[in-house]
Design an enzyme around this catalytic site. Structure first.
Site, PDB file in Angstrom:
ATOM      1  N   SER A   1      43.863  34.731  44.619  1.00 35.34           N
ATOM      2  CA  SER A   1      43.690  36.010  43.946  1.00 35.34           C
ATOM      3  C   SER A   1      44.523  36.142  42.686  1.00 35.34           C
ATOM      4  CB  SER A   1      44.000  37.172  44.905  1.00 35.34           C
ATOM      5  OG  SER A   1      45.364  37.243  45.222  1.00 35.34           O
TER       6      SER A   1
ATOM      7  N   LYS B   1      49.654  40.704  37.090  1.00 37.63           N
ATOM      8  CA  LYS B   1      48.418  40.740  37.862  1.00 37.63           C
ATOM      9  C   LYS B   1      47.981  42.196  38.021  1.00 37.63           C
ATOM     10  CE  LYS B   1      46.693  39.098  42.384  1.00 37.63           C
ATOM     11  NZ  LYS B   1      47.093  38.357  43.600  1.00 37.63           N
TER      12      LYS B   1
ATOM     13  N   SER C   1      47.959  32.938  47.592  1.00 32.42           N
ATOM     14  CA  SER C   1      47.414  33.450  46.335  1.00 32.42           C
ATOM     15  C   SER C   1      48.355  33.373  45.144  1.00 32.42           C
ATOM     16  CB  SER C   1      46.926  34.891  46.517  1.00 32.42           C
ATOM     17  OG  SER C   1      45.627  34.872  47.062  1.00 32.42           O
TER      18      SER C   1
END
Length: 544
Positions: A222, A142, A246
């Site tokens: 997210s 990420k 998330s």
């Protein structure tokens, strides 16, 4: 973070390889198509030569394995036999990204050194020096996790310049374990902690990530790019981050596995923060065994040698006791799926009892003001380590003066409220955080003790809503909150579908019970068999 309102806010390539290994890496980089395959996607890579064929938007095979279903132990066995190499595996994933990701927008960058890392891994294997379960395995990160050799932006143009000076600690562990750092995944900008009405999966740097099951639907949370990329088989595993929902909500909405570890199991060093009191990185994968092996590298949680076999043994779930916490606001379709899930677990010998977790409204009231104070403190500390805005005030001004930061949603109320929030040294804030954590822990501990539970199960997500920048995300109280606030582990495994839209089953256990939860989750995953590959539908009928 996940969608919030004021009342409901939640939601290794060695550093200096030998001359011989360096020469091998250089040779691979000169091979036809290799340099193009390793470029950033935004650079328009050419079609790489020598990779496995792609069957439309579906399965991809390389070295006799289907990348949609193969596990890390199976890949390691193939590489040990010589029927597969890390270079072939990495090329296959790079080609898959080039072929499929234009529809999803899940991958921001591919590493220019990915093939070199794979060459070094193969050389180690030939010398009998394999470093562990992730050696030679392609991993996506990420893009709020610091990497010294790739941009780390948190989705914001404010951080789109020079990369961080050092790797996050978890990245250093991946490199030390021999993983191939394939690239960076898109995310909800600033981990969804900017606007009261964000759009999950959108960032100014990467645009909008789409759900591979239905392309006009949200990927949730997210860690959207990490989950969507895994669902589409663009990497073997990925690393996400969670403050509240998330990891586990994107995992559920994309029919993959996501573990939010106990707070502190995985280092937060080098991860763009929301709150040090709740933030953690965690593994995401298509199977629980792959998530467990990834956690063993980044968090040091050991995996039993017979982990995968134990999950598939007859009677693996017999005698387990699980509390089912329904979430009626997720709709009748999700509730019906939970009923079917409970029935299937009972067939496997699980004692399923209905439970309700207390204190949820009070926790929702307390979490928002706590996170505001913590974000102001923690983002200032992080920005001081990077080129760009030096603190939250400068970050707010940056967004005001850069129109691209406002192309999906213009607001940054959470930034502005965090700037005005009481400091984290304020006694009132400290009292709120103490009460909040106590209530969260009691909501799990007391229910588990009262009913003698191995875990609490709940739906991880509602069916994915339609992406809409003007409206933002759908409002939802997620079942992630108790574990997220308490710092306890939670694990989302695919439960099934409501129509074409995936729903995860969220399993929650007590502090430090990560290994226990993974073991239980692997058996549940095997019995439910709730995942299928995406079909990349453009939309659903109006009543879908």
């Amino acid at each position: 973070m996940k969608k919030r309102s004021r009342a409901v806010l939640t939601a290794i390539l060695v550093a200096a390889p030998s001359a011989a290994v360096a020469a091998l890496a250089a040779s691979a980089a000169r091979a036809p198509g290799a340099r193009a395959a390793a470029r950033s996607r935004s650079g328009g890579p050419a079609r790489p030569a020598g990779a496995a064929p792609v069957d439309g938007m579906g399965a991809i095979r390389v070295g006799g394995v289907d990348l949609d279903t193969v596990t890390i132990p199976e890949l390691q066995a193939h590489m040990a036999r010589g029927s597969l190499s890390s270079v072939r595996l990495t090329l296959a994933y790079l080609r898959r990204i080039r072929s499929v990701d234009p529809r999803l927008n899940a991958v921001l960058h591919t590493s220019p050194t990915a093939l070199g890392q794979a060459v070094v891994s193969d050389a180690r294997r030939r010398l009998g020096r394999t470093r562990g379960p992730l050696d030679g395995i392609p991993v996506l990160l990420k893009d709020n996790i610091d990497t010294r050799d790739m941009p780390t932006t948190a989705g914001s143009l404010a951080l789109a310049g020079k990369p961080p000076r050092a790797d996050a600690e978890l990245v250093a562990r991946l490199r030390a374990g021999g993983a191939v750092l394939l690239g960076k995944a898109n995310l909800s900008e600033w981990a969804n902690f900017r606007s009261m009405a964000p759009t999950s999966g959108w960032s100014a740097v990467g645009g909008q990530t789409r759900n591979p099951y239905v392309l006009d639907r949200s990927p949730c949370g997210s860690s959207a790019g990490s989950a969507a990329a895994l669902a589409a088989s663009l990497a073997q595993v990925a690393i996400g981050t969670e403050t509240d929902g998330s990891i586990v909500c994107p995992a559920g909405m994309n029919a993959v596995v996501g573990l939010k570890p106990s707070l502190g199991v995985v280092s937060r060093s080098g991860v763009v923060p929301v709150s040090a009191e709740q933030d953690t990185a965690g593994p995401m994968a298509r199977t629980v065994i792959d998530a467990a092996l990834t956690l063993s590298v980044i968090g040091g949680v050991p995996v039993a040698p017979d982990f995968a076999e134990a999950a598939t043994r007859p009677g693996a779930l017999r005698g387990r006791r699980i509390g089912l916490w329904r979430m009626p606001l997720f709709g009748a379709g999700v509730d019906a799926l939970m009923t079917r899930t409970a029935e299937r677990l009972r067939e496997a010998g699980v004692d399923v009892v209905e439970v309700w977790l207390p204190h949820q409204l009070r926790m929702a009231e307390l979490e928002f003001p706590c996170l505001l104070s913590e974000f102001h403190r923690d983002i200032n500390a992080y920005l001081a380590t990077r080129n760009g805005p030096r603190d939250l005030a400068e970050l707010i001004e940056f967004n005001r003066t850069h129109p691209r930061e406002r192309t999906c949603f213009a607001d940054q109320e959470l930034f502005e409220e965090a700037l005005a929030a009481p400091p984290a040294t304020d006694p009132e804030y400290r009292a709120m955080r103490t009460e909040l954590k106590d209530l969260a822990r009691r909501s799990v501990d007391e229910v588990m003790a009262e009913h003698g539970l191995d875990a609490i199960a709940s739906p991880a997500n509602p069916p994915a809503w339609t992406i809409d920048c003007a409206r933002g995300d759908a409002e939802a109280i997620l079942s992630s909150k108790p574990a997220a606030v308490a710092g306890y582990p939670s694990l989302s495994v695919p439960a099934g579908f409501v129509g074409e839209l995936p729903v995860g089953l969220l399993l929650t256990a007590g502090d430090g019970r990560d290994a226990h939860l993974l073991s239980l989750g692997a058996a549940v995953e095997h019995h439910l068999a709730g995942r299928r590959a995406p079909r990349y539908l453009p939309t659903l009928p109006a009543d879908g």
